[in-house]
Design an enzyme around this catalytic site. Structure first.
Site, mmCIF file in Angstrom:
data_model
loop_
_atom_site.group_PDB
_atom_site.id
_atom_site.type_symbol
_atom_site.label_atom_id
_atom_site.label_comp_id
_atom_site.label_asym_id
_atom_site.label_seq_id
_atom_site.Cartn_x
_atom_site.Cartn_y
_atom_site.Cartn_z
ATOM 1 N N GLU A 273 0.991 -1.188 0.124
ATOM 2 C CA GLU A 273 0.169 0.150 -0.294
ATOM 3 C C GLU A 273 0.788 1.305 0.032
ATOM 4 O OE1 GLU A 273 -3.510 1.739 2.763
ATOM 5 O OE2 GLU A 273 -1.821 0.943 3.637
ATOM 6 N N HIS B 128 -5.695 0.619 -1.695
ATOM 7 C CA HIS B 128 -6.119 -0.550 -1.130
ATOM 8 C C HIS B 128 -5.549 -1.739 -2.141
ATOM 9 C CE1 HIS B 128 -9.539 1.021 1.882
ATOM 10 N NE2 HIS B 128 -8.034 1.296 1.963
ATOM 11 N N ASP C 41 -9.280 4.598 8.340
ATOM 12 C CA ASP C 41 -9.404 5.430 7.426
ATOM 13 C C ASP C 41 -10.190 6.706 7.673
ATOM 14 O OD1 ASP C 41 -7.497 3.934 5.868
ATOM 15 O OD2 ASP C 41 -9.277 3.302 4.597
ATOM 16 N N HIS D 255 -4.636 7.219 -0.261
ATOM 17 C CA HIS D 255 -4.001 5.746 -0.099
ATOM 18 C C HIS D 255 -4.614 4.641 -0.981
ATOM 19 C CE1 HIS D 255 -7.079 5.225 2.852
ATOM 20 N NE2 HIS D 255 -6.572 3.842 2.855
HETATM 21 ZN ZN ZN Z 1 -7.602 2.496 3.694
#
Ligand code: ZN
Length: 135
Positions: free
Chosen positions: A29, A76, A87, A74
């Protein structure tokens, strides 16, 4: 410092860049902060040493000092484009626009959320980031 300015959209080049980095980081990630100029998101501030697990990436965002970010981004790797509880905690503290990109990171594999975790429309704008003297 979090700027609460009105966001008109994101530059197409910046979104392309986000998707490209998401692809190259996969299966890990990545996370970063979004910076805007004149209400248009044009920059991604990367977090040094972002690690592969979701909680680590999110925790690192919390530790960024004094940014002028308007939001966060970000990826996933799970391809589920929905904010986790971690989050949502992050979103409420780091601005008003939060992009999550999900594997396989195509042009439809992302969504934008506001500070409360509601989906918001983030127009992709064809702005020229480089050539300022073109009329
Ligand atoms: Zn996330």
């Amino acid at each position: 410092m979090i700027k609460n300015i009105e966001i008109k959209g994101i530059a197409k080049d910046t979104l392309d860049f986000i998707l490209e980095v998401s692809r190259s980081t996969y299966p890990n990630e990545f996370a970063g902060l979004l910076e805007a100029e004149d209400g248009i998101i044009t920059d991604v501030l990367f977090l040094p040493g972002t690690e592969s697990s979701e909680s680590n990436a999110v925790l690192k965002l919390f530790m960024m000092p004094n940014t002028s970010a308007v939001g966060s981004v970000h990826s996933h790797p799970s391809s589920i484009i929905r904010p986790s509880k971690a989050d949502l905690r992050l979103f409420s503290k780091t601005g008003t626009r939060h992009i999550i990109a999900g594997h396989p990171y195509g042009h439809k594999n992302w969504k934008c959320y506001d500070g409360t975790g509601q989906i918001v429309d983030l127009p992709v704008l064809d702005v020229d980031l480089g050539d300022e003297d073109v009329l």
